[in-house]
Structure formats: structure tokens, C-alpha cells
Design an enzyme around this catalytic site. Structure first.
Site, PDB file in Angstrom:
ATOM      1  N   SER A 144     -17.976  13.658 -32.391  1.00 13.40           N
ATOM      2  CA  SER A 144     -16.936  13.058 -33.345  1.00 13.40           C
ATOM      3  C   SER A 144     -15.691  12.706 -32.542  1.00 13.40           C
ATOM      4  CB  SER A 144     -16.656  14.084 -34.576  1.00 13.40           C
ATOM      5  OG  SER A 144     -15.964  13.784 -35.433  1.00 13.40           O
ATOM      6  N   TYR A 157     -14.756  20.548 -40.345  1.00 12.14           N
ATOM      7  CA  TYR A 157     -15.466  19.894 -39.479  1.00 12.14           C
ATOM      8  C   TYR A 157     -15.215  19.504 -37.783  1.00 12.14           C
ATOM      9  CZ  TYR A 157     -17.447  15.024 -38.526  1.00 12.14           C
ATOM     10  OH  TYR A 157     -18.394  13.687 -38.106  1.00 12.14           O
TER      11      TYR A 157
HETATM   12  P1  NAP Z   1     -25.219   9.928 -43.144  1.00 13.04           P
HETATM   13  O1  NAP Z   1     -25.263   8.650 -43.081  1.00 13.04           O
HETATM   14  O2  NAP Z   1     -24.074  10.822 -43.997  1.00 13.04           O
HETATM   15  O3  NAP Z   1     -25.802  10.672 -42.352  1.00 13.04           O
HETATM   16  C1  NAP Z   1     -25.821  12.145 -41.769  1.00 13.04           C
HETATM   17  C2  NAP Z   1     -27.295  12.555 -41.746  1.00 13.04           C
HETATM   18  O4  NAP Z   1     -28.039  14.161 -41.582  1.00 13.04           O
HETATM   19  C3  NAP Z   1     -28.971  12.014 -43.342  1.00 13.04           C
HETATM   20  O5  NAP Z   1     -29.670  12.045 -42.348  1.00 13.04           O
HETATM   21  C4  NAP Z   1     -28.548  13.976 -43.851  1.00 13.04           C
HETATM   22  O6  NAP Z   1     -29.968  13.694 -45.007  1.00 13.04           O
HETATM   23  C5  NAP Z   1     -28.135  14.649 -42.729  1.00 13.04           C
HETATM   24  N1  NAP Z   1     -28.005  16.003 -43.141  1.00 13.04           N
HETATM   25  C6  NAP Z   1     -27.019  16.165 -43.748  1.00 13.04           C
HETATM   26  N2  NAP Z   1     -27.403  17.503 -44.313  1.00 13.04           N
HETATM   27  C7  NAP Z   1     -28.869  18.183 -43.744  1.00 13.04           C
HETATM   28  C8  NAP Z   1     -29.362  19.518 -44.054  1.00 13.04           C
HETATM   29  N3  NAP Z   1     -28.975  20.275 -44.715  1.00 13.04           N
HETATM   30  N4  NAP Z   1     -30.738  18.943 -43.582  1.00 13.04           N
HETATM   31  C9  NAP Z   1     -31.534  17.870 -43.120  1.00 13.04           C
HETATM   32  N5  NAP Z   1     -30.398  17.405 -42.874  1.00 13.04           N
HETATM   33  C10 NAP Z   1     -29.162  16.390 -43.052  1.00 13.04           C
HETATM   34  O7  NAP Z   1     -23.540  10.009 -41.662  1.00 13.04           O
HETATM   35  P2  NAP Z   1     -23.617   9.139 -40.438  1.00 13.04           P
HETATM   36  O8  NAP Z   1     -22.392   8.522 -40.063  1.00 13.04           O
HETATM   37  O9  NAP Z   1     -24.848   8.579 -40.174  1.00 13.04           O
HETATM   38  O10 NAP Z   1     -23.794  11.032 -40.203  1.00 13.04           O
HETATM   39  C11 NAP Z   1     -24.496  10.743 -38.770  1.00 13.04           C
HETATM   40  C12 NAP Z   1     -23.621  12.105 -37.117  1.00 13.04           C
HETATM   41  O11 NAP Z   1     -22.445  11.610 -37.227  1.00 13.04           O
HETATM   42  C13 NAP Z   1     -22.860  13.063 -38.158  1.00 13.04           C
HETATM   43  O12 NAP Z   1     -23.579  14.241 -37.432  1.00 13.04           O
HETATM   44  C14 NAP Z   1     -21.739  12.851 -38.492  1.00 13.04           C
HETATM   45  O13 NAP Z   1     -20.707  13.767 -37.884  1.00 13.04           O
HETATM   46  C15 NAP Z   1     -21.156  12.619 -36.771  1.00 13.04           C
HETATM   47  N6  NAP Z   1     -20.361  11.073 -37.211  1.00 13.04           N
HETATM   48  C16 NAP Z   1     -20.130   9.882 -37.988  1.00 13.04           C
HETATM   49  C17 NAP Z   1     -19.081   9.579 -37.597  1.00 13.04           C
HETATM   50  C18 NAP Z   1     -18.744   8.260 -38.545  1.00 13.04           C
HETATM   51  O14 NAP Z   1     -18.244   7.511 -38.658  1.00 13.04           O
HETATM   52  N7  NAP Z   1     -19.842   7.849 -39.749  1.00 13.04           N
HETATM   53  C19 NAP Z   1     -18.400   9.458 -37.099  1.00 13.04           C
HETATM   54  C20 NAP Z   1     -18.263  10.637 -36.208  1.00 13.04           C
HETATM   55  C21 NAP Z   1     -19.749  11.829 -36.246  1.00 13.04           C
HETATM   56  P3  NAP Z   1     -29.668  12.632 -45.731  1.00 13.04           P
HETATM   57  O15 NAP Z   1     -29.244  11.269 -46.308  1.00 13.04           O
HETATM   58  O16 NAP Z   1     -31.219  13.139 -47.486  1.00 13.04           O
HETATM   59  O17 NAP Z   1     -28.158  14.045 -46.515  1.00 13.04           O
END
Ligand code: NAP
Length: 252
Positions: A144, A157
Site C-alpha cells: 500500500s 492498516y
Molecule cells: P476490496 O474490494 O475490499 O477487496 C478486499 C478483498 O479481500 C475482498 O475479496 C474480501 O472479501 C477479501 N477479504 C477481506 N477479509 C477477508 C477474510 N477475512 N477472508 C477472506 N477474504 C477476505 O478492496 P481492494 O482494494 O480490492 O483490496 C485488495 C488489496 O489491495 C487489499 O490488501 C488492500 O489493502 C490493498 N490496497 C487497496 C488499495 C485501494 O486503494 N483500494 C490501496 C492499497 C492497497 P469480501 O469481498 O468477501 O469482503
């Protein structure tokens, strides 16, 4: 030829959090490059199996709660039972909790650290046992901007994502001799469920957009090139590095 080195035909990739957001985008990218997918999802795989099959690739998966690190070994074993080998692990699943640090609860600390860091480590360990035997493998962790910066109101986080960047280097050092590379991708501000609250806050949304040199939020498609590169033979000598996909955020 160099473009052939980016192809992933015959490879199998485990992708956690495959049902939505960046995980879905990366699973599709790997499938477009030729890999079959073993998806890990909390409730349902969503439309990811359909998207993977549209690319002519196979989707299999497992429902698992990644806040429970003890599930890691079962996930890798199930992927191995299904496909007989695995080549790529994408540690993508992650959560965020927002609260003033002064009021932050132990639950919000533990939930985030377990999901974003502890399970990521034990999944990597379980996959690496196989990768070391096979003398090849790719681990790609999702870091991140808060692997580099402090953020506001997100202490667990930031702690987890800073640790992911450091852990990526530790594991890279230990497993490089066995043909296993460990790298990370640090997404900038991307349009997913993770950032719904930020984008809904007009003032924060405007401040973030104003600071991104590219002038827009990123999308899951923006992850595709980086993940295919790091998963491929083209990145055989790239190890321990965290690649920002951030529209220039860190350069500002
Ligand atoms: P997201 O749409 O909220 O996706 C998160 C994913 O993780 C979802 O598939 C969620 O499943 C899964 N997850 C969360 N807790 C879980 C658990 N206990 N068991 C199994 N699966 C779980 O957000 P995203 O942005 O795509 O996030 C993906 C990664 O990118 C994360 O590590 C996040 O920290 C990182 N990231 C995101 C951003 C951003 O700006 N979006 C920036 C930097 C880093 P459910 O759908 O079932 O909840």
C-alpha cells in the site's frame, strides 16, 4: 523472444480475495496471460469464475476466512490436490479499519493484523514449501501507499502494510536461492470497496485527487501489467522489491 517470457501458460495462481476489486482484476490478468486460477473467497467467488472461463482458463477455488491464519495450510493443500502443482501466490485479501488512534480497539488491531499480515505470512510459508521442492515459484504481496507513509486514523492498516513491505524483503532473501521470488505491489488510491468511505467524503476525495499526478483514481485494470510481469519469467531476477502502481502519488 521477450514477449514470450511474459506468458503464463501452464501456470497455476492462487489469488486471495479473488471475488472483487484488485484481486478480481489480477486474477483476470493472470488468466489472460495463460494461468489457471485457484481463487480464495470469503463468501462467494462472485462473477470471477465466469470472467476466468471467458479467457479460456480454468477456475477452481475455496471458501475460507483469512482472518484465521490456521486456514493457510489447508488452502495451499486444496490448491495442490486440485491442480497437482502451483506456481504463483497472490496475497491480495486485506481489510482496513478507520478510527482515531486514541480510541482504536484491540479487535480492530487484531482483525487487520491477522488478515493483512499473519495469514499472508503463513500462506507464503505453506506455498514456499512446495515452491522450494519444485525449485520455482512467485509470491506477490499487496502492499500500500501506507507501506511508505503514515496515513490518518488507520494505525493497524499502516502497521500491517509497512510490515508487508519488510516481510517481502525477508522472504525474498531466504527463498531466492531456491528459484522463488517474493515481491510486492503497492497500489495507490484505487476505486474498490476498500476506498468507498474515502471517495464518499467530498473533501477527502478532492484532496486525494488533487495530489495524484495522474489526476484520477486507479482501477483494478491498472494492476494487470505489474502483476503479470512479477509473476512471469521476465521478472526472474526481480526480488524483494515493492513496485508502486500509484499514478505518481509517491513521487509527489
Ligand atoms: P476490496 O474490494 O475490499 O477487496 C478486499 C478483498 O479481500 C475482498 O475479496 C474480501 O472479501 C477479501 N477479504 C477481506 N477479509 C477477508 C477474510 N477475512 N477472508 C477472506 N477474504 C477476505 O478492496 P481492494 O482494494 O480490492 O483490496 C485488495 C488489496 O489491495 C487489499 O490488501 C488492500 O489493502 C490493498 N490496497 C487497496 C488499495 C485501494 O486503494 N483500494 C490501496 C492499497 C492497497 P469480501 O469481498 O468477501 O469482503
Amino acid at each position: 523472444m521477450i514477449l514470450d517470457d511474459f506468458k503464463l501458460n501452464g501456470k497455476v495462481a492462487i489469488v486471495t480475495g479473488c471475488n472483487t476489486g484488485l484481486g478480481q482484476g489480477m486474477a483476470c490478468a493472470l488468466a489472460e496471460a495463460g494461468a489457471d486460477i485457484f481463487g480464495v473467497y470469503r463468501s462467494t467467488p462472485g462473477d470471477t469464475p465466469l470472467l476466468i472461463e471467458k479467457c479460456g482458463r480454468r477456475f477452481e477455488g475455496i471458501q475460507a476466512d483469512l482472518s484465521v491464519p490456521a486456514n493457510a495450510e489447508d488452502i495451499v493443500n486444496k490448491a495442490l490436490d486440485t491442480y497437482k502443482h502451483i506456481d504463483i501466490l497472490i496475497n491480495n485479501a486485506g481489510i482496513i479499519r478507520r478510527e482515531d488512534s486514541i480510541n482504536f480497539s484491540e479487535q480492530d488491531w487484531d482483525d487487520v493484523l491477522n488478515t493483512n499480515l499473519k495469514t499472508l505470512f503463513f500462506l507464503s510459508q505453506a506455498a514456499a514449501k512446495h515452491f522450494i521442492r519444485q525449485k520455482s515459484g512467485r509470491i506477490i504481496n499487496i502492499a500500500s501507499m501506507l507501506s511508505y507513509q503514515g496515513g490518518i486514523r488507520v494505525p493497524s492498516y499502516t502497521a500491517s502494510k509497512s510490515a508487508v513491505k519488510g516481510l517481502t524483503m525477508t522472504l525474498a532473501n531466504e527463498w531466492a536461492p531456491y528459484g522463488v521470488t517474493v515481491n510486492a505491489i503497492a497500489p495507490g488510491y484505487m476505486e474498490t470497496n476498500n476506498t468507498t468511505a474515502l471517495r464518499a467524503d467530498k473533501a477527502r476525495n478532492a484532496a486525494i485527487l488533487e495530489r495524484i499526478p495522474a489526476g484520477r483514481w486507479g482501477t483494478p485494470d491498472d494492476m494487470k501489467g505489474a502483476v503479470v510481469f512479477l509473476a512471469s519469467n521476465a521478472a526472474a531476477y526481480v526480488n524483494g522489491f515493492t513496485l508502486a502502481v500509484d499514478g505518481g502519488w509517491l513521487s509527489r
